[in-house]
Design a protein around this motif. Structure first.
Motif, PDB file in Angstrom:
ATOM      1  N   THR A  44      -1.194  -0.691  -1.041  1.00 41.10           N
ATOM      2  CA  THR A  44      -2.363  -0.853  -1.903  1.00 41.10           C
ATOM      3  C   THR A  44      -2.473   0.310  -2.883  1.00 41.10           C
ATOM      4  OG1 THR A  44      -3.497  -1.946  -0.077  1.00 41.10           O
ATOM      5  CG2 THR A  44      -4.861  -1.179  -1.909  1.00 41.10           C
ATOM      6  N   MET A  45      -2.661  -0.017  -4.144  1.00 42.92           N
ATOM      7  CA  MET A  45      -2.888   0.982  -5.196  1.00 42.92           C
ATOM      8  C   MET A  45      -4.342   0.876  -5.644  1.00 42.92           C
ATOM      9  SD  MET A  45       0.316   1.947  -6.911  1.00 42.92           S
ATOM     10  CE  MET A  45       2.002   1.634  -6.495  1.00 42.92           C
ATOM     11  N   LYS A  46      -4.871   1.972  -6.172  1.00 41.87           N
ATOM     12  CA  LYS A  46      -6.233   1.995  -6.717  1.00 41.87           C
ATOM     13  C   LYS A  46      -6.158   2.295  -8.203  1.00 41.87           C
ATOM     14  CE  LYS A  46      -8.872   2.000  -2.891  1.00 41.87           C
ATOM     15  NZ  LYS A  46      -9.713   0.906  -2.562  1.00 41.87           N
ATOM     16  N   ASN A  47      -6.910   1.532  -8.997  1.00 44.67           N
ATOM     17  CA  ASN A  47      -6.965   1.837 -10.429  1.00 44.67           C
ATOM     18  C   ASN A  47      -8.147   2.767 -10.708  1.00 44.67           C
ATOM     19  OD1 ASN A  47      -9.294   0.233 -10.576  1.00 44.67           O
ATOM     20  ND2 ASN A  47      -8.159  -1.557 -11.272  1.00 44.67           N
ATOM     21  N   ALA A  48      -8.300   3.184 -11.957  1.00 36.61           N
ATOM     22  CA  ALA A  48      -9.341   4.151 -12.324  1.00 36.61           C
ATOM     23  C   ALA A  48     -10.746   3.628 -12.032  1.00 36.61           C
ATOM     24  CB  ALA A  48      -9.211   4.516 -13.802  1.00 36.61           C
ATOM     25  N   ALA A  49     -10.936   2.330 -12.084  1.00 34.67           N
ATOM     26  CA  ALA A  49     -12.252   1.745 -11.820  1.00 34.67           C
ATOM     27  C   ALA A  49     -12.511   1.540 -10.328  1.00 34.67           C
ATOM     28  CB  ALA A  49     -12.370   0.410 -12.551  1.00 34.67           C
ATOM     29  N   ALA A 134       4.789   5.845   0.112  1.00 41.75           N
ATOM     30  CA  ALA A 134       3.973   6.188  -1.053  1.00 41.75           C
ATOM     31  C   ALA A 134       4.695   5.712  -2.301  1.00 41.75           C
ATOM     32  CB  ALA A 134       3.735   7.692  -1.114  1.00 41.75           C
ATOM     33  N   HIS A 135       3.909   5.260  -3.294  1.00 40.33           N
ATOM     34  CA  HIS A 135       4.483   4.733  -4.530  1.00 40.33           C
ATOM     35  C   HIS A 135       3.564   5.096  -5.692  1.00 40.33           C
ATOM     36  CE1 HIS A 135       5.911   0.922  -6.885  1.00 40.33           C
ATOM     37  NE2 HIS A 135       6.158   2.037  -7.517  1.00 40.33           N
ATOM     38  N   GLY A 136       4.112   5.819  -6.669  1.00 41.97           N
ATOM     39  CA  GLY A 136       3.354   6.155  -7.872  1.00 41.97           C
ATOM     40  C   GLY A 136       3.527   5.086  -8.933  1.00 41.97           C
ATOM     41  N   ASP A 137       2.433   4.669  -9.543  1.00 41.28           N
ATOM     42  CA  ASP A 137       2.480   3.644 -10.593  1.00 41.28           C
ATOM     43  C   ASP A 137       2.527   4.321 -11.966  1.00 41.28           C
ATOM     44  OD1 ASP A 137       2.525   1.207 -11.816  1.00 41.28           O
ATOM     45  OD2 ASP A 137       0.370   0.850 -11.642  1.00 41.28           O
ATOM     46  N   TYR A 148      -1.535   5.897  -7.753  1.00 40.21           N
ATOM     47  CA  TYR A 148      -0.557   5.762  -6.681  1.00 40.21           C
ATOM     48  C   TYR A 148      -1.186   5.065  -5.488  1.00 40.21           C
ATOM     49  CZ  TYR A 148      -2.747   9.629  -4.146  1.00 40.21           C
ATOM     50  OH  TYR A 148      -3.631  10.417  -3.465  1.00 40.21           O
ATOM     51  N   GLY A 149      -0.322   4.659  -4.568  1.00 37.33           N
ATOM     52  CA  GLY A 149      -0.785   4.056  -3.331  1.00 37.33           C
ATOM     53  C   GLY A 149       0.020   4.570  -2.159  1.00 37.33           C
ATOM     54  N   THR A 150      -0.588   4.590  -0.995  1.00 33.00           N
ATOM     55  CA  THR A 150       0.109   4.979   0.227  1.00 33.00           C
ATOM     56  C   THR A 150      -0.224   3.963   1.314  1.00 33.00           C
ATOM     57  OG1 THR A 150      -1.699   6.387   0.991  1.00 33.00           O
ATOM     58  CG2 THR A 150       0.023   7.452  -0.309  1.00 33.00           C
ATOM     59  N   ARG A 151       0.645   3.904   2.298  1.00 26.05           N
ATOM     60  CA  ARG A 151       0.402   3.019   3.446  1.00 26.05           C
ATOM     61  C   ARG A 151       1.046   3.650   4.663  1.00 26.05           C
ATOM     62  NH1 ARG A 151      -0.460  -2.963   4.166  1.00 26.05           N
ATOM     63  NH2 ARG A 151      -1.086  -2.963   6.358  1.00 26.05           N
ATOM     64  N   GLN A 152       0.305   3.711   5.763  1.00 27.23           N
ATOM     65  CA  GLN A 152       0.861   4.169   7.029  1.00 27.23           C
ATOM     66  C   GLN A 152       0.718   3.068   8.055  1.00 27.23           C
ATOM     67  OE1 GLN A 152      -0.295   8.021   8.456  1.00 27.23           O
ATOM     68  NE2 GLN A 152       0.301   7.560  10.550  1.00 27.23           N
ATOM     69  N   LEU A 153       1.826   2.762   8.702  1.00 26.43           N
ATOM     70  CA  LEU A 153       1.858   1.756   9.765  1.00 26.43           C
ATOM     71  C   LEU A 153       2.227   2.478  11.057  1.00 26.43           C
ATOM     72  CD1 LEU A 153       4.019  -0.823   7.778  1.00 26.43           C
ATOM     73  CD2 LEU A 153       1.537  -0.926   8.124  1.00 26.43           C
ATOM     74  N   GLY A 154       1.316   2.558  11.986  1.00 28.99           N
ATOM     75  CA  GLY A 154       1.564   3.288  13.221  1.00 28.99           C
ATOM     76  C   GLY A 154       1.851   2.368  14.382  1.00 28.99           C
ATOM     77  N   SER A 155       2.790   2.751  15.198  1.00 32.25           N
ATOM     78  CA  SER A 155       3.153   2.038  16.433  1.00 32.25           C
ATOM     79  C   SER A 155       3.320   0.537  16.208  1.00 32.25           C
ATOM     80  CB  SER A 155       2.121   2.297  17.520  1.00 32.25           C
ATOM     81  OG  SER A 155       2.138   3.651  17.887  1.00 32.25           O
ATOM     82  N   ILE A 156       4.296   0.192  15.353  1.00 37.17           N
ATOM     83  CA  ILE A 156       4.587  -1.208  15.085  1.00 37.17           C
ATOM     84  C   ILE A 156       5.969  -1.564  15.621  1.00 37.17           C
ATOM     85  CG2 ILE A 156       3.083  -1.340  13.071  1.00 37.17           C
ATOM     86  CD1 ILE A 156       5.679  -1.197  11.367  1.00 37.17           C
TER      87      ILE A 156
END
Length: 159
Positions: A44-49, A134-137, A148-156
């Motif tokens: 998931t990424m977040k925009n300025a708004a 992590a991924h920078g747009d 940018y967006g980050t995602r953490q998936l724990g114990s999958i």
């Protein structure tokens, strides 16, 4: 005359076709991983708004024959920045990593990529894994220099 033209033309067509296949990263369905797909999770990424949008997905594979798990962070084709170098990173560790045993238990890849980051591979038979991506747009050098967006998936993928 036709036979001579074809003998010159066909090898050139073959070379061009091979180059086209090599240039299409999505044609490598597993992105350097072997085994069966386990799952896919959007970053998931977040925009300025403050709204959310998506540019990439974490994909996880498991090879039951070898016991290895493999992950990649893949850009979504057809969206902005696909084919441009953007900062991306992916890290994966298995449940043994917390015990200080690092051999075959963690892997990471980071840099500026056109299509995907990874593959990262850890031994995973009967072990859960944790993945952080992590991924920078943007086209900067660090993922957090712009949207940018980050995602953490724990114990999958515990098997």
């Amino acid at each position: 005359m036709l036979r001579k033209s074809l003998s010159v033309l066909l090898p050139m067509v073959a070379v061009v076709a091979l180059q086209a296949v090599d240039a299409a990263p999505a044609s490598a369905v597993t992105y350097g991983c072997s085994g069966s797909p386990v799952g896919s999770w959007p970053v998931t990424m977040k925009n300025a708004a403050g709204g959310t949008y998506y540019r990439s997905d974490i994909k996880l594979y498991y090879n039951a024959d070898t016991g290895w798990k493999c992950a990649v962070l893949v850009k979504r084709p057809g969206l902005p920045r696909y084919g441009e170098r953007t900062p991306m990173s992916i890290y994966m560790e298995n449940a043994r990593m917390s015990r200080g045993n690092v051999r075959n238990n963690q892997d990471n890849d980071a840099g500026r990529f056109k299509y995907y980051a990874g593959p990262v591979k850890v031994y995973g038979r009967h072990l859960c894994v944790t993945i952080v991506a992590a991924h920078g747009d943007h086209t900067g050098t660090r993922y957090d220099e712009g949207p940018y967006g980050t995602r953490q998936l724990g114990s999958i993928a515990c098997d």
